[in-house]
Scaffold this motif. Sequence first.
Motif, PDB file in Angstrom:
ATOM      1  N   GLN A  68     -25.959  45.786  35.173  1.00 38.65           N
ATOM      2  CA  GLN A  68     -25.012  46.039  34.097  1.00 38.65           C
ATOM      3  C   GLN A  68     -23.607  44.753  34.044  1.00 38.65           C
ATOM      4  O   GLN A  68     -23.336  44.737  33.112  1.00 38.65           O
ATOM      5  CB  GLN A  68     -24.156  47.321  34.327  1.00 38.65           C
ATOM      6  N   PHE A  69     -23.192  44.309  35.257  1.00 42.57           N
ATOM      7  CA  PHE A  69     -21.894  43.771  35.034  1.00 42.57           C
ATOM      8  C   PHE A  69     -22.447  42.234  35.693  1.00 42.57           C
ATOM      9  O   PHE A  69     -21.340  41.545  35.513  1.00 42.57           O
ATOM     10  CB  PHE A  69     -21.136  44.204  35.982  1.00 42.57           C
ATOM     11  N   ALA A 238     -14.603  47.263  35.000  1.00 43.86           N
ATOM     12  CA  ALA A 238     -14.598  48.913  34.421  1.00 43.86           C
ATOM     13  C   ALA A 238     -14.723  49.815  35.644  1.00 43.86           C
ATOM     14  O   ALA A 238     -14.725  49.599  36.846  1.00 43.86           O
ATOM     15  CB  ALA A 238     -15.888  49.035  33.646  1.00 43.86           C
ATOM     16  N   ARG A 275     -11.425  53.664  25.656  1.00 41.27           N
ATOM     17  CA  ARG A 275     -12.273  52.506  26.009  1.00 41.27           C
ATOM     18  C   ARG A 275     -13.641  52.793  25.850  1.00 41.27           C
ATOM     19  O   ARG A 275     -14.085  53.854  26.299  1.00 41.27           O
ATOM     20  CB  ARG A 275     -12.103  51.972  27.613  1.00 41.27           C
ATOM     21  N   ASP A 276     -14.554  52.199  25.159  1.00 40.33           N
ATOM     22  CA  ASP A 276     -15.990  52.099  24.887  1.00 40.33           C
ATOM     23  C   ASP A 276     -16.421  50.768  25.011  1.00 40.33           C
ATOM     24  O   ASP A 276     -16.602  49.906  24.186  1.00 40.33           O
ATOM     25  CB  ASP A 276     -16.128  52.510  23.353  1.00 40.33           C
ATOM     26  N   ASP A 277     -16.806  50.660  26.419  1.00 33.23           N
ATOM     27  CA  ASP A 277     -17.531  49.306  26.759  1.00 33.23           C
ATOM     28  C   ASP A 277     -16.450  48.454  26.729  1.00 33.23           C
ATOM     29  O   ASP A 277     -15.381  48.506  27.261  1.00 33.23           O
ATOM     30  CB  ASP A 277     -18.667  48.977  26.159  1.00 33.23           C
ATOM     31  N   ASN A 278     -16.437  47.317  25.984  1.00 24.42           N
ATOM     32  CA  ASN A 278     -15.388  46.168  25.715  1.00 24.42           C
ATOM     33  C   ASN A 278     -14.534  46.482  24.507  1.00 24.42           C
ATOM     34  O   ASN A 278     -13.740  45.929  24.044  1.00 24.42           O
ATOM     35  CB  ASN A 278     -16.207  44.890  25.616  1.00 24.42           C
ATOM     36  N   ASP A 329     -15.370  40.551  28.261  1.00 24.97           N
ATOM     37  CA  ASP A 329     -16.482  40.831  29.010  1.00 24.97           C
ATOM     38  C   ASP A 329     -16.350  40.329  30.320  1.00 24.97           C
ATOM     39  O   ASP A 329     -15.850  39.210  30.279  1.00 24.97           O
ATOM     40  CB  ASP A 329     -17.847  40.410  28.283  1.00 24.97           C
ATOM     41  N   GLY A 336     -14.361  42.169  22.959  1.00 29.20           N
ATOM     42  CA  GLY A 336     -14.443  43.270  22.134  1.00 29.20           C
ATOM     43  C   GLY A 336     -13.379  43.461  21.125  1.00 29.20           C
ATOM     44  O   GLY A 336     -12.731  42.656  20.913  1.00 29.20           O
TER      45      GLY A 336
END
Length: 386
Positions: A68-69, A238, A275-278, A329, A336
């Motif tokens: 994921q990261f 995150a 927050r929605d991901d970035n 990111d 984002g």
Amino acid sequence: MEKRDYYEVLGVSKTASADEIKKAYRKKAIEFHPDKNPGDKVAEEKFKEAAEAYEVLSDPDKRARYDQFGHAGVGGNGGFGGAGGMNMDDIFQHFGDIFGGHFGFGGGGFSDFFGGGGARGGRRMRKGSDLRVKVKLTLAEIATGTEKKIKVGKYVACSHCDGTGSRDGHTKTCSNCHGSGYVTQVQRTILGQMQTQAPCPVCGGEGQVIADKCPHCSGEGVVRGDEIITIKIPAGVAEGMQLSMSGKGNAARHGGVNGDLLIVIEEEKHPELIRDDNDLIYNLLLPLPTAVLGGTVEIPTVDGKVKVKIDKGTQPGKVLRLRGKGLPDVNRYGTGDLLVNVGVYIPESLSSDERKLFEKLEESDNCKPSASAKNSFFARFKQMFD
């Protein structure tokens, strides 16, 4: 030097099974093992690199965070401090099960595969336990990255004996295992004689015993203490992400390898931004006159407020996109956006003059939705559920 992708290091695909990863690591470890490549620094670095990759990809939790990261999801170092700083004893102790036994230089197991004796001997290297701490961050700190100083209570090396556990700093060779750290047992079975090797019960696999124990640590080599640790947190982390700092965990008994400090990220909720991901989301509720006539409104961001122009006739459900106003990111793949969901406030009660005004507007054709307006509104509404 940029760290290589762990899947590339082992030569497997991202969908590889646990068995495929294990076989790939075994092949790389055999190819680059220092016993097979004495004095070859390049081979040693590749050996460490493969061990680091396997340490992450063989652990389901670490592998998920890595997928994921990227490297930042596992502290950027796989828990060993990077290929350039890995401790060879630590590798041998951690991965001995891959080869069915003792993994160090000499003393059986892997080094015997190459017929090498080696100078390291068979002593067992102790490692201190890992520590886990939680660090809470605001969106502003996540947006820029930050440093946090925390006080950690843990086991530290005894200052009176320098972590040896001995009053005078001296140890003697264990008479039970003769300094090897391991004892061999032979058992008779229906299949014949079987030989097994286990850590020496007298010295605990260290090969040495303490004759005169340090009175301050009772011969353990460690005592309870505190350390102020500075944690550098990259931008874009995150909730739930785990970073690691090699060697900042509990000290090991008798001067072994320190454990690691695992840092779990907690994210403070922002009072207005989601927050929605970035990306960041802000729900804007416009006064009815502003939606009709247009105007300027202030929108919160992670680093202050910005003014945004509202076009006249702005419809509920419209989304305004402020590019680059989201979060970076964690792997530096860009930043984002801030998405502004527009809603329109409808008054719940009206004065008599206001009622007369709306009743008059109700008769105007401009205040009646056209067929195209209806289609546009329901198309946007449908997209919310697609």
